[in-house]
Design an enzyme around this catalytic site. Structure first.
Site, short mmCIF file in Angstrom:
data_model
loop_
_atom_site.label_atom_id
_atom_site.label_comp_id
_atom_site.label_asym_id
_atom_site.label_seq_id
_atom_site.Cartn_x
_atom_site.Cartn_y
_atom_site.Cartn_z
N HIS A 190 0.84 -1.20 0.00
CA HIS A 190 0.00 0.00 0.00
C HIS A 190 0.88 1.25 0.00
CE1 HIS A 190 -3.40 -2.60 1.75
NE2 HIS A 190 -3.61 -2.39 0.46
N GLU A 212 1.55 3.89 3.14
CA GLU A 212 2.08 3.37 4.40
C GLU A 212 3.61 3.43 4.37
OE1 GLU A 212 0.08 -0.47 4.36
OE2 GLU A 212 -1.87 0.49 4.27
N ARG A 236 -3.52 4.77 -1.84
CA ARG A 236 -3.35 3.41 -1.29
C ARG A 236 -3.07 2.37 -2.39
NH1 ARG A 236 -5.63 -0.31 2.76
NH2 ARG A 236 -6.73 -2.03 1.79
N HIS A 285 2.59 -3.63 6.76
CA HIS A 285 1.63 -2.55 6.51
C HIS A 285 1.64 -1.59 7.69
CE1 HIS A 285 -0.63 -4.39 3.04
NE2 HIS A 285 0.03 -5.45 3.49
N GLU A 318 0.94 -4.81 11.11
CA GLU A 318 0.48 -3.42 11.01
C GLU A 318 1.34 -2.62 11.98
OE1 GLU A 318 -1.82 -1.85 9.21
OE2 GLU A 318 -3.56 -3.13 8.88
O1 DDK Z 1 -5.21 -4.71 3.54
C1 DDK Z 1 -5.67 -4.27 4.59
O2 DDK Z 1 -6.76 -3.72 4.62
C2 DDK Z 1 -4.90 -4.40 5.87
C3 DDK Z 1 -3.55 -3.83 5.76
SE1 DDK Z 1 -3.54 -1.93 5.58
C4 DDK Z 1 -4.69 -5.82 6.27
C5 DDK Z 1 -5.95 -6.60 6.36
C6 DDK Z 1 -5.81 -7.87 7.17
C7 DDK Z 1 -4.71 -8.77 6.73
C8 DDK Z 1 -5.05 -9.52 5.51
N1 DDK Z 1 -5.79 -10.70 5.80
ZN ZN Z 2 -1.71 -1.77 4.06
#
Ligand code: DDK
Ligand code: ZN
Length: 444
Positions: free
Chosen positions: A204, A207, A262, A332, A406
């Site tokens: 993304h 980030e 994004r 992320h 994250e």
């Molecule tokens: O892609 C997303 O919305 C977030 C990272 Se910003 C991760 C979502 C959960 C992990 C993927 N199963």
């Molecule tokens: Zn992300």
């Protein structure tokens, strides 16, 4: 200041030496194109003067619905957390960006509906300007404690591989939609170690702490190899496959045009809207839960699974190295979490207990350094359900240790995490990665 810096770096990079003539030629023309684009966009980058970021925590289903509808009533609203209005549920802290001309409307609507809100950013442009706060190193040189733009990252990738041939090699795994080369750095003493960990950063664009971490990881691995016996043991016995920046086009866009971009920059759809959410584009329950088929959405999953060249580059490489890749990590931000599959269902993975224990250990390692608390657990229940994500895909390929990190923070700065926090963030995540690497090594 920032833009002058970008220009200088680009001009310098244009003359940067590359071993491969062909890629040199490609890159050179690419940088010239970039230079022209940058010059063109100098004055046209989207500004966020007086734009605000709100935080609302819906207290009941009525408020959830209100929040989901808000995005259709007020435009533009850019959801920061979760990434789309579709994912809002009761009691979730929802962060969203509202442009200056709509903030009064939004405040009035929230008040009319008795919805409590906080304002995280009063004037977003001021905070954007403040993010690059590392004054000590304000030159345009690459730095591990600054956010580096793509030309800086590109020449860093080339240089770090050239200077450390014993430990590092550079592999091109594909091209982006706009034809920039996607590189992977292979780290390790053995050419063909039996075990490997794959790490990608920058899926993304906005980030920025994510690619900063991949750069930090590579540097630290090299620096500590001769000093730290545990790092030596890891790199003597396994390889790391590090992709410092997957979504290069989006990242460039976030530097030059829209800080909060994004998706990638593909416009293959006939629709006017640009970009696919690469973390919804993987071939795992593609286009089902909390992904959108609408190209204008932040979580648009693309026209088909792996429709995007950036996704394809990652999956092709992983597929051809499946026998050695034991773990998949994807980096992320923001919200401070260690997540593992599944995201597309609330069902538990077969090795749930192991993954939960590892995520807990990783969170504990992180907290041991600066006390930062990271939540951990299965994606669907810990963050929100989502389909077509890279971690679920890797898991389904048989990579049983698959995690999404994250990174910092929890919304104070969000995507605008100050440069002064890069070092601490990278150090704490480094501990988590080493913890997981040691576990994988000790597995027979
Ligand atoms: O892609 C997303 O919305 C977030 C990272 Se910003 C991760 C979502 C959960 C992990 C993927 N199963
Ligand atoms: Zn992300």
């Amino acid at each position: 200041m920032l833009h002058t810096c970008q220009l200088i770096t680009k001009q310098k990079n244009k003359y940067d030496r590359d071993q491969l003539l062909q890629s040199k030629r490609n890159m050179k023309s690419l940088l010239i194109v970039d230079l022209i684009i940058i010059t063109f966009v100098l004055s046209s980058a989207r500004r966020f003067d007086s734009a605000k970021v709100f935080r609302v925590k819906p207290q009941n289903e009525k408020q959830v619905n209100f929040m989901r509808n808000l995005a259709t009533v007020i435009q533009p609203i850019d959801f920061w957390y979760p990434d789309s209005a579709l994912q809002i549920v009761n009691q979730m802290e929802v962060d969203f960006l509202v442009s200056a001309d709509q903030t009064e409307n939004v405040e009035a609507l929230l008040k009319d509906n008795n919805i409590h809100y906080e304002i995280l950013f009063q004037n977003l442009q001021e905070d954007i300007d403040k993010q690059l706060d590392n004054k000590r190193n304000s030159t345009c040189k690459h730095s591990y404690t600054k956010y580096n733009n793509w030309p800086q990252i590109y020449s860093w990738i080339t240089r770090i591989a050239r200077k450390n041939p014993e430990l590092v090699s550079r592999i091109k795994i594909g091209n982006t939609f706009e034809n920039r080369p996607i590189y992977l750095l292979k780290i390790g003493k053995q050419r063909d170690a039996k075990k490997a960990i794959f790490v990608d950063c920058g899926i993304h664009a906005r980030e920025w702490i994510s690619p900063a971490f991949c750069q930090w990881f590579v540097k630290e691995a090299i620096r500590t190899y001769g000093k730290d016996s545990s790092m030596k043991n890891i790199l003597d016995n396994m390889n790391f496959y590090i992709v410092p920046l997957v979504n290069i086009d989006g990242y460039v866009w976030s530097w030059t045009q829209d800080r909060f971009w994004r998706k990638n920059r593909s416009n293959a759809s006939s629709n006017a809207c640009v970009g696919v959410d690469l973390n919804r584009n993987f071939d795992v329950l593609w286009g089902t839960v909390d992904a959108s088929k609408n190209p204008c959405e932040e979580v648009y999953c693309g026209s088909s699974p792996e429709s995007e060249p950036e996704t394809k580059a990652v999956t092709t490489f992983i597929h051809s190295h499946l026998s050695s890749i034991k773990a998949y990590l994807t980096i992320h931000s923001y919200s401070q979490m260690v997540l593992f599959p599944y995201g597309y269902t609330y069902d538990k993975v077969p090795n749930y207990n192991t993954l939960n224990g590892l995520a807990k250990g990783a969170a504990k390692a992180i907290a041991s350094l600066y006390g930062k608390k990271y939540k951990y657990g299965a994606s669907a229940s810990t963050i929100y359900p989502s389909s077509g994500c890279s971690d679920d895909w890797a898991y389904e390929q048989g990579i049983k240790y698959s995690f999404t990190f994250e990174l910092r923070d929890k919304g104070k700065y969000g995507f605008l995490l100050p440069e002064s926090e890069i070092k601490e963030t990278c150090q704490e995540i480094m501990l988590a990665v080493k913890f997981l690497a040691n576990y994988i090594l000790n597995q027979t």
